[in-house]
Design a protein around this motif. Structure first.
Motif, PDB file in Angstrom:
ATOM      1  N   SER A 144       0.842  -1.192   0.000  1.00  0.00           N
ATOM      2  CA  SER A 144       0.000   0.000   0.000  1.00  0.00           C
ATOM      3  C   SER A 144       0.886   1.254   0.000  1.00  0.00           C
ATOM      4  O   SER A 144       1.678   1.443  -0.907  1.00  0.00           O
ATOM      5  CB  SER A 144      -0.967  -0.053   1.185  1.00  0.00           C
ATOM      6  OG  SER A 144      -2.022   0.858   1.025  1.00  0.00           O
ATOM      7  N   LYS A 145       0.802   2.114   1.028  1.00  0.00           N
ATOM      8  CA  LYS A 145       1.731   3.239   1.099  1.00  0.00           C
ATOM      9  C   LYS A 145       3.169   2.719   1.198  1.00  0.00           C
ATOM     10  O   LYS A 145       4.105   3.316   0.660  1.00  0.00           O
ATOM     11  CB  LYS A 145       1.411   4.118   2.307  1.00  0.00           C
ATOM     12  CG  LYS A 145       2.455   5.216   2.606  1.00  0.00           C
ATOM     13  CD  LYS A 145       2.683   6.161   1.438  1.00  0.00           C
ATOM     14  CE  LYS A 145       3.600   7.319   1.793  1.00  0.00           C
ATOM     15  NZ  LYS A 145       5.025   6.924   1.862  1.00  0.00           N
ATOM     16  N   GLY A 146       3.341   1.592   1.862  1.00  0.00           N
ATOM     17  CA  GLY A 146       4.664   0.984   1.911  1.00  0.00           C
ATOM     18  C   GLY A 146       5.140   0.577   0.528  1.00  0.00           C
ATOM     19  O   GLY A 146       6.331   0.656   0.220  1.00  0.00           O
ATOM     20  N   GLY A 147       4.213   0.128  -0.318  1.00  0.00           N
ATOM     21  CA  GLY A 147       4.567  -0.204  -1.690  1.00  0.00           C
ATOM     22  C   GLY A 147       4.925   1.028  -2.487  1.00  0.00           C
ATOM     23  O   GLY A 147       5.830   1.015  -3.326  1.00  0.00           O
ATOM     24  N   SER A 185       4.632   7.979  -6.798  1.00  0.00           N
ATOM     25  CA  SER A 185       5.744   7.124  -7.227  1.00  0.00           C
ATOM     26  C   SER A 185       5.464   6.642  -8.655  1.00  0.00           C
ATOM     27  O   SER A 185       5.502   5.444  -8.940  1.00  0.00           O
ATOM     28  CB  SER A 185       5.896   5.931  -6.285  1.00  0.00           C
ATOM     29  OG  SER A 185       6.249   6.358  -4.994  1.00  0.00           O
ATOM     30  N   THR A 186       5.170   7.565  -9.536  1.00  0.00           N
ATOM     31  CA  THR A 186       4.774   7.224 -10.903  1.00  0.00           C
ATOM     32  C   THR A 186       5.888   7.444 -11.921  1.00  0.00           C
ATOM     33  O   THR A 186       5.666   7.290 -13.123  1.00  0.00           O
ATOM     34  CB  THR A 186       3.541   8.049 -11.311  1.00  0.00           C
ATOM     35  OG1 THR A 186       3.787   9.441 -11.033  1.00  0.00           O
ATOM     36  CG2 THR A 186       2.314   7.612 -10.528  1.00  0.00           C
ATOM     37  N   ALA A 187       7.083   7.802 -11.473  1.00  0.00           N
ATOM     38  CA  ALA A 187       8.186   8.018 -12.403  1.00  0.00           C
ATOM     39  C   ALA A 187       8.519   6.717 -13.138  1.00  0.00           C
ATOM     40  O   ALA A 187       8.593   5.640 -12.531  1.00  0.00           O
ATOM     41  CB  ALA A 187       9.421   8.528 -11.662  1.00  0.00           C
ATOM     42  N   ALA A 215       7.341  -4.762  -3.683  1.00  0.00           N
ATOM     43  CA  ALA A 215       6.187  -3.904  -3.425  1.00  0.00           C
ATOM     44  C   ALA A 215       4.896  -4.649  -3.724  1.00  0.00           C
ATOM     45  O   ALA A 215       4.760  -5.272  -4.778  1.00  0.00           O
ATOM     46  CB  ALA A 215       6.267  -2.642  -4.290  1.00  0.00           C
ATOM     47  N   SER A 216       3.943  -4.566  -2.799  1.00  0.00           N
ATOM     48  CA  SER A 216       2.631  -5.167  -3.006  1.00  0.00           C
ATOM     49  C   SER A 216       1.571  -4.077  -2.999  1.00  0.00           C
ATOM     50  O   SER A 216       1.617  -3.159  -2.173  1.00  0.00           O
ATOM     51  CB  SER A 216       2.325  -6.184  -1.896  1.00  0.00           C
ATOM     52  OG  SER A 216       1.068  -6.810  -2.117  1.00  0.00           O
ATOM     53  N   ALA A 217       0.648  -4.160  -3.937  1.00  0.00           N
ATOM     54  CA  ALA A 217      -0.470  -3.211  -4.035  1.00  0.00           C
ATOM     55  C   ALA A 217      -0.016  -1.776  -3.823  1.00  0.00           C
ATOM     56  O   ALA A 217      -0.564  -1.056  -2.982  1.00  0.00           O
ATOM     57  CB  ALA A 217      -1.561  -3.590  -3.027  1.00  0.00           C
ATOM     58  N   PRO A 218       1.001  -1.324  -4.540  1.00  0.00           N
ATOM     59  CA  PRO A 218       1.533   0.019  -4.288  1.00  0.00           C
ATOM     60  C   PRO A 218       0.557   1.110  -4.722  1.00  0.00           C
ATOM     61  O   PRO A 218       0.001   1.059  -5.817  1.00  0.00           O
ATOM     62  CB  PRO A 218       2.803   0.050  -5.144  1.00  0.00           C
ATOM     63  CG  PRO A 218       2.525  -0.897  -6.269  1.00  0.00           C
ATOM     64  CD  PRO A 218       1.690  -1.988  -5.666  1.00  0.00           C
ATOM     65  N   VAL A 219       0.366   2.112  -3.871  1.00  0.00           N
ATOM     66  CA  VAL A 219      -0.474   3.261  -4.234  1.00  0.00           C
ATOM     67  C   VAL A 219       0.429   4.239  -4.985  1.00  0.00           C
ATOM     68  O   VAL A 219       0.896   5.224  -4.429  1.00  0.00           O
ATOM     69  CB  VAL A 219      -1.078   3.951  -2.990  1.00  0.00           C
ATOM     70  CG1 VAL A 219      -2.309   4.763  -3.399  1.00  0.00           C
ATOM     71  CG2 VAL A 219      -1.439   2.945  -1.924  1.00  0.00           C
ATOM     72  N   LEU A 220       0.665   3.970  -6.230  1.00  0.00           N
ATOM     73  CA  LEU A 220       1.662   4.724  -6.982  1.00  0.00           C
ATOM     74  C   LEU A 220       1.219   6.159  -7.226  1.00  0.00           C
ATOM     75  O   LEU A 220       1.949   7.103  -6.950  1.00  0.00           O
ATOM     76  CB  LEU A 220       1.964   4.005  -8.290  1.00  0.00           C
ATOM     77  CG  LEU A 220       2.547   2.593  -8.097  1.00  0.00           C
ATOM     78  CD1 LEU A 220       2.575   1.837  -9.411  1.00  0.00           C
ATOM     79  CD2 LEU A 220       3.932   2.668  -7.494  1.00  0.00           C
TER      80      LEU A 220
END
Length: 529
Positions: free
Chosen positions: A191-194, A392-394, A213-218
């Motif tokens: 999540s936020k950790g991702g 974190s979309t770069a 990373a799991s289920a990252p909120v990119l």
């Protein structure tokens, strides 16, 4: 950012006067450094013991194969402290003979706010030296953001700095304690950790060899503001949520009826939810059957909006994911008011907190904003400045790739919190930016996990060891071609399925034991076509 990276190379050097400290001797150490002054508040030896691994612990460390297990942890040194202004951390280091030579950061989830030290246990049980943080502030669990009121530094710490400075300091403590640096470094989170984990590939590409990373909120900004508000407006009518937990159960049944066999097997799990296009008209109540389990016109309109991409009045898509078909049983309390519990659906509460305290560079711009008065034509553009801070979309990960870093992302197909489609969209953009699928898969791979909810849980296959797959990739150059995942539900404890690198997904062959991974073949996801 280059200056920041250069400064990081020299951060926290020559700790403890260049001497190798005992565990007890670290307590009270005051460290002055340009990266952030720090103090080690406590240090103590903890005996070897067996510890239970909760679903939260396992999901946060992305080692869901340990969920619900009791595992042995070695005797270790536990160090707690803080880095100015408010970055609290806890570092656990196995005795030298039990250390596997590796270091791990477990990035905090949600809005962080406390040091979830039990999240260190999955990695510690494998011999890692592990650190975790509070995200740079003290706050309540869940979507509570009052800590950010008038504190821009706290918002930046939450976004990226807290984990970075704690990593820099912890690596140097590890170096001093063992008399040598870690052979390999990993970061894990959900999540936020991702989000934080993936952020390292672009912002701090030299910090970690492997990112899990799991289920990252990119796209953190748009999920918390635009997407949450879209969902809140879809499900609310006259101050009430139009869907109940019972309604979600009925809805799930309809969707399985329409889509469950698309992956070759009716097992209550959608392996590839993008292939499912729900027919909501078939779920509407008919006048002649008043007692049937069905949905009113108001509810049907809400469902159509929930499963559509958030967009403006001209039809331009603002966020790349809608509610995921197959995630309905996991969507309480995100989309409903819990019986006997006062308050609003979680998406509305989360959006309200985010808009008021986090979304705008000038915080006062959000004081009168809420999920229900959010305007999709104008508000997203007003929040772009902070999107650059949180997101974190770069997709330019050339530096990370050149350094030999590996990125492994997992995402459940029944994730009710962060739609799988958002991660798939990012990965497709990464493929384009990196020069094609083959080049991208040489350093970054995505695995869809059938039926897994947000971080872990759900009716699907949420027990798998992604960390071992990443270790083999980083340390032996063996990319993961298949990860076996098992089902958690007691009635299906022996069922297993293969996870394939996206764009491949598993489909039942039609013959053979459906509990056996060999009974599945890899097919191309509908989202790739």
């Amino acid at each position: 950012m280059k200056a920041e990276a250069a400064a990081s190379k020299n951060a926290y050097k020559n700790l403890f006067g260049g001497k190798k400290p005992s565990c007890a001797a670290m307590a009270g150490e005051w460290i002055k450094d340009d990266a952030g002054d720090a103090q080690l508040l406590t240090s103590r030896e903890v005996s070897a013991r067996d510890v239970p691994i909760s679903a939260e612990d396992a999901g946060g460390a992305v080692m869901t194969n340990l969920k619900g297990e009791t595992v042995p942890t070695p005797r270790h040194c536990e160090v707690s402290g803080y880095i100015a202004p408010q970055v609290a951390f806890e570092l656990r280091m196995p005795d030298p003979q039990a250390w596997n030579g590796r270091f791990m950061l477990v990035a905090c989830a949600g809005f962080c706010g406390s040091v979830s030290s039990s999240g260190c246990n999955p990695g510690l049980s494998r011999g890692y030296a592990v650190v975790t943080t509070n995200g740079g502030h003290a706050g309540s669990p869940g979507f509570e953001a009052t800590w950010a009121q008038g504190d821009n530094a706290a918002r930046h710490d939450f976004a990226y700095r807290a984990n970075h400075v704690a990593t820099l300091l912890s690596k140097e403590i590890v170096n001093s304690y063992y008399g040598k640096p870690a052979d390999y470094s990993y970061v894990a989170g959900c999540s936020k950790g991702g989000n934080s984990a993936v952020r390292y590939a672009s912002r701090y590409p030299a910090d970690f060899d492997g990112i899990l990373a799991s289920a990252p909120v990119l796209d953190y900004q748009r999920r918390l503001s635009t997407s949450f508000s879209w969902q809140a407006q879809a499900i609310e009518k006259n101050g009430k949520a139009v869907l109940s937990p019972a309604d979600l159960t009925v809805l799930h049944g309809y969707i399985l009826n329409q889509c469950d066999r698309l992956d070759g097997r009716a097992d209550g799990v959608l392996n590839d939810p993008d292939a499912c296009k729900p027919d909501f008209a078939a779920m509407a109540c008919k006048p002649s059957k008043a007692s049937q389990k069905c949905f009113s016109n108001v509810q049907i309109n809400a469902l159509r909006k929930l499963y559509a991409l958030p967009s403006d009045s001209r039809g331009r898509v603002i966020y790349s994911a809608a509610q995921t078909p197959g995630s309905e049983l996991n969507a309480t309390p995100w989309l409903t008011e819990m019986p006997g519990v006062p308050g609003t659906p979680l998406v509305e509460h989360g959006a309200n907190q985010w808009l008021r305290y986090m979304a705008y560079s000038r915080q006062s711009d959000g004081y009168n904003k809420s999920a229900l008065n959010f305007t999709f034509d104008h508000d997203p553009a007003d929040m772009e400045a902070m999107a650059k801070v949180y997101n974190s979309t770069a997709t330019d990960l050339r530096r990370f790739e050149k350094l030999g870093g590996k990125l492994l992302i997992t995402h459940g197909t029944a994730d009710e919190g962060i739609g799988l489609a958002a991660t798939v969209d990012y990965y497709k953009q990464l493929v384009t930016a990196s020069g094609g699928l083959a080049t991208t898969q040489s350093f970054a791979r995505l695995f869809q996990v059938p039926g897994m909810a947000h971080c872990s849980g759900g009716a699907g296959y949420d027990r798998f060891d992604a960390l071992s797959a990443l270790e083999s990739w980083v340390e032996r150059g063996t990319p993961p071609k298949e990860i076996v995942a098992r089902r958690s539900s007691p009635h299906a404890a022996n069922e297993a399925i293969p996870l394939y690198p996206y764009p491949l997904v598993p489909k039942y062959r039609g013959t053979g034991d459906p509990a056996d991974p060999a009974s599945y073949r890899a097919v191309t996801s509908a989202s790739w076509r």
